[in-house]
Design an enzyme around this catalytic site. Structure first.
Site, PDB file in Angstrom:
ATOM      1  NE  ARG A 198      -3.425   2.397   2.745  1.00 59.65           N
ATOM      2  CZ  ARG A 198      -3.208   3.352   3.649  1.00 59.65           C
ATOM      3  NH1 ARG A 198      -2.245   3.219   4.553  1.00 59.65           N
ATOM      4  NH2 ARG A 198      -3.958   4.431   3.679  1.00 59.65           N
ATOM      5  CD  GLU A 233      -1.603   4.222   7.947  1.00 55.03           C
ATOM      6  OE1 GLU A 233      -1.383   4.677   9.100  1.00 55.03           O
ATOM      7  OE2 GLU A 233      -1.709   4.939   6.943  1.00 55.03           O
ATOM      8  CE1 TYR A 277      -0.375   3.104  13.606  1.00 54.36           C
ATOM      9  CE2 TYR A 277      -2.207   4.243  12.558  1.00 54.36           C
ATOM     10  CZ  TYR A 277      -0.973   3.634  12.472  1.00 54.36           C
ATOM     11  OH  TYR A 277      -0.327   3.529  11.267  1.00 54.36           O
ATOM     12  CG  HIS A 305      -1.027   9.037   3.150  1.00 51.48           C
ATOM     13  ND1 HIS A 305      -1.149   7.699   3.420  1.00 51.48           N
ATOM     14  CD2 HIS A 305      -0.689   9.624   4.317  1.00 51.48           C
ATOM     15  CE1 HIS A 305      -0.894   7.478   4.709  1.00 51.48           C
ATOM     16  NE2 HIS A 305      -0.610   8.633   5.277  1.00 51.48           N
ATOM     17  CD  GLU A 349      -4.921   7.929   9.493  1.00 52.87           C
ATOM     18  OE1 GLU A 349      -4.480   8.997   9.944  1.00 52.87           O
ATOM     19  OE2 GLU A 349      -4.547   6.822   9.922  1.00 52.87           O
ATOM     20  CG  ASN A 355      -5.165   3.666   8.418  1.00 54.26           C
ATOM     21  OD1 ASN A 355      -5.273   2.660   7.706  1.00 54.26           O
ATOM     22  ND2 ASN A 355      -4.672   4.812   7.959  1.00 54.26           N
TER      23      ASN A 355
HETATM   24  C1  FCB Z   1      -1.351   7.523  10.436  1.00 58.41           C
HETATM   25  C2  FCB Z   1      -0.875   8.012   9.079  1.00 58.41           C
HETATM   26  C3  FCB Z   1       0.459   7.459   8.655  1.00 58.41           C
HETATM   27  C4  FCB Z   1       1.428   7.375   9.813  1.00 58.41           C
HETATM   28  C5  FCB Z   1       0.791   6.680  10.999  1.00 58.41           C
HETATM   29  C6  FCB Z   1       1.702   6.520  12.178  1.00 58.41           C
HETATM   30  O1  FCB Z   1      -2.219   8.461  10.977  1.00 58.41           O
HETATM   31  O2  FCB Z   1      -1.824   7.665   8.090  1.00 58.41           O
HETATM   32  O3  FCB Z   1       0.935   8.260   7.600  1.00 58.41           O
HETATM   33  O4  FCB Z   1       1.916   8.597  10.113  1.00 58.41           O
HETATM   34  O5  FCB Z   1      -0.355   7.365  11.391  1.00 58.41           O
END
Ligand code: FCB
Length: 471
Positions: free
Chosen positions: A81, A374, A306, A125, A170, A304
């Site tokens: 990707r 992600e 986290y 992006h 995002e 994505n």
């Molecule tokens: C996300 C982004 C990516 C990277 C990660 C850690 O928000 O899409 O570019 O910075 O965080």
């Protein structure tokens, strides 16, 4: 899906990949006719990026892409990707494709295909051509049309070789970090502009899908192309069941998650979000028919993930004019930290949150094919005297999240693939090069790539299409 020897096995055909983004890795910002993006301008503005770092050289991927493609092949990645730099393809954000830019991405795609790695393209992006910011940026409706034009041209050029197309990465970050708290490019602190930017990003997404499909949704070999969007989604939990804490969670979930899920997958903004935002702006920028355009069908949703947010009601006014908060019209909320391990970003490690996000999307908005586009972690990696990089914390992080994904699939969630953020250490936006997320270490002065322990571990995962039982 758990075999007798305890191995956790993913479904056949599961997509395993790594992700990157153009401005974070490419460098060569003034080569091949590329013109500045908002990130070039922002990074060159003193005080905006940690250490004064810029993406001028970054990982020099523009010149070293062959080496990076070889790294992907060594990882056993089925897919890669990456994003196209709009200012490389349309240096001023309008008009025909810049031939040198298009040639670069053709060379990259051909190199991937030659190694058996499928390209997975993201069109945006965050590197908006500066010329379009000068014309008002995402808060200006016109930029949505410019994005659709660019998407159509890029698609026309690469669709024979690229199956998967993602419009935006995002949009929450692009709108709210870019235009509300100004911690990302273009660094504006205008809450109303941020709300408009979010809408025009979404409108651009819908128009881009239409523009691409207008060229035909199949490649030359007759196979179907697949279109989607990537959203960053976190669970938002109230600290207690008190009404005011629950209302705080509702508002943050509205701004962060439902503002994007609603229009894309249900064809409308949540009414409670529009009520909240009315504290700063009525929705007159949302024209008749826009929500229908934004709901142009997607073939998949990229997620994505986290971490998780836990919130409680703050004591203040919901909207404090003059504050540069990302939480437009809800900046009285307190974010509660929990006693959990954290990554170098300070983000709490919460693998269960991934399960909660996937199951929520499937339950409330699905069913639809989902991909984790992600997930990953920054740690303070160092090269040892013997030249190796041991990153056991990253291995543990990925292992726990992969297991959670596997559990979600076993419970019937239509998760089809997983991309690790990120292939190689790179320019982490406002943090510059100070945060390392890569499976592969980059020694910036020499540009040497050193696969970390996690890269070797990940290549085992892709080879087995699964994980060995712990211990
Ligand atoms: C996300 C982004 C990516 C990277 C990660 C850690 O928000 O899409 O570019 O910075 O965080």
């Amino acid at each position: 899906m758990v075999s007798e020897n305890g191995q956790v096995q993913f479904p056949e055909g599961f997509v395993w990949g790594a992700a990157t983004a153009s401005y974070q890795i490419e460098g060569a910002v003034a080569e091949g006719g590329r013109r500045p993006s908002i990130w070039d301008t922002f990074a060159h503005t003193p005080g905006k990026v940690f250490g004064g770092d810029t993406g001028d050289v970054a990982d020099d991927h523009y010149h070293r892409y062959d080496q990076d493609v070889a790294l992907l092949a060594d990882l056993g990645a089925t897919h890669y990707r990456f994003s196209l730099a709009w200012p490389r393809l349309q240096p001023d954000g309008r008009g025909p494709l810049n031939p040198a830019g298009a040639d670069f991405y053709e060379r990259l795609v051909d190199a991937l295909l030659a190694k058996g790695v499928q390209p997975w393209v993201t069109l945006y992006h965050w590197d908006l051509p500066q010329a379009l910011e000068d014309a008002g940026g995402w808060p200006a409706r016109e930029v949505a049309s410019r994005f659709a034009e660019y998407a159509g041209l890029a698609y026309e050029r690469l669709r024979d070789r690229v199956v998967h197309w993602t419009t935006l990465n995002e949009p929450w970050c692009a709108a709210y970090l870019g235009y509300a708290d100004g911690t990302h490019a273009p660094g504006r602190t205008e809450p109303v502009a941020a709300v408009r930017a979010a809408h025009h990003l979404l409108l651009g997404h819908g128009l881009a899908l239409q523009a691409m499909r207008a060229h035909g949704a199949r490649g030359a070999d007759g196979t179907q192309r697949s279109f989607g969007i990537t959203l960053n989604l976190y669970p938002v939990d109230p600290l207690t069941e008190r009404d005011d804490d629950r209302d705080a969670a509702r508002r943050i979930d509205g701004l962060f998650n439902r503002q994007f899920l609603g229009p894309v997958l249900r064809g409308r903004y949540p009414a409670d979000l529009l009520d909240d935002l009315a504290l700063v702006t009525e929705a007159e920028h949302v024209h008749d028919g826009d929500e229908q355009t934004i709901a142009e069908p997607v073939d998949f949703l990229g997620i994505n993930y986290y971490s998780r947010m836990v919130v409680r009601a703050g004591g203040g006014q919901r909207h404090q004019p003059g504050t540069a908060s990302v939480w437009v019209a809800s900046n009285d909320v307190e974010f509660v930290s929990r006693d959990l391990p954290r990554t170098e970003m300070g983000w709490e490690v919460d693998a269960q949150g991934l399960y909660d996000v996937l199951s929520r999307v499937q339950r409330e908005y699905g069913p639809l094919p989902l991909y984790v586009t992600e997930n990953g972690a920054a740690y303070a990696d160092e090269v040892a005297a013997d030249g190796t990089v041991a990153d056991p914390l990253r291995v543990a992080y990925l292992d726990s999240h992969f297991r959670t994904a596997h559990r979600a699939i076993a419970d019937g969630i239509d998760l089809r693939g997983y991309f690790v953020w990120t292939l190689i250490d790179n320019f982490e936006w406002a943090w510059g090069f100070s945060k390392r997320f890569g499976l592969v270490y980059v020694d910036y002065p020499t540009q040497r790539r050193i696969p970390k322990q996690s890269a070797r571990w990940f290549s085992e995962v892709t080879r087995r299409n699964g994980l060995l039982s712990p211990g």
